[in-house]
Design a protein around this motif. Structure first.
Motif: not given
Length: 227
Positions: A220-226
């Motif tokens: 699983v790869f999750i990315s989000a803004p700071k």
């Protein structure tokens, strides 16, 4: 068997390209709607170029390539904060060091890492492979439930996905990473080749292995803004 996951409410086909869900226009303020339309237009321009060269073509980046600012010391500190295992660490390294990476910074976030790892474990132990769990909740909901503040204009529906890519059945980090890069929508997400994803500089990587599960290994790869 190895598999990448499509957007939950897209085609019934289960193999191939994936695009984490774009924000729903009805939830946007006038200003946010303008920002989202700009990001969407950029994404469409990239996708039109991809469609002209075949669906498995790699995205061609224009202009300057921005290598993310991530030093060996920063990687070590991030790994300690996120408690990455060896396979998760290998994925983070591949994501950060790929020459096509467009994020200017990459930071492993402990909350996102915990959600990603739990997502991988949950798919293995409950025997499903989807952005939406058997309880009806998708990545946006689960990230928010863990205490991470996503932008207000990100989709708030229970099944929404603006942040996640997954893979199942890949034996090592390089195999799943190359599979993501070979899928045009996964590539856009993982490498941040449009502005919407390039702003998602906080990263979480999850891996779980269960030989008795349908796919054996889950990534699983999750990315989000700071925040």
């Amino acid at each position: 068997m190895s598999m990448l996951m499509r957007r939950p409410n897209a085609s019934s086909l289960r193999a191939g390209a994936d695009r984490p869900g774009a924000p729903h226009a009805a939830t946007l303020s006038r200003r946010r709607r303008s920002q989202w339309f700009g990001a969407t237009l950029a994404a469409l321009m990239v996708l039109l170029g991809l469609l002209g060269t075949g669906r498995t073509a790699a995205a061609q980046s224009g202009g300057t390539l921005y290598l993310p600012m991530i030093s060996a010391n920063a990687v070590s500190a991030a790994n300690q904060a996120c408690e990455l295992n060896a396979r998760e660490e290998a994925v983070l390294k591949l994501v950060a060091e790929d020459p096509g990476q467009q994020r200017k910074e990459i930071r492993c976030n402990p909350v996102l890492a915990r959600v990603a790892r739990e997502r991988a474990r949950d798919m293995a132990t409950r025997g499903y492979f989807s952005h939406v769990n058997p309880d009806g909740y998708g990545p946006n909901y689960l990230v928010r439930a863990a205490g991470y503040k996503l932008p207000d204009w990100y989709d708030k529906s229970d099944t929404a996905n603006n942040v996640e890519s997954i893979g199942g059945g890949y034996t090592d980090a390089n195999a799943v990473f190359q599979a993501w890069l070979s899928s045009e929508y996964h590539r856009i997400h993982v490498l941040g080749t449009v502005g919407f994803y390039a702003e998602q500089e906080e990263i979480g990587i999850g891996f779980y292995e269960d030989p008795n599960s349908p796919y054996g290994t889950y990534w699983v790869f999750i990315s989000a803004p700071k925040e």
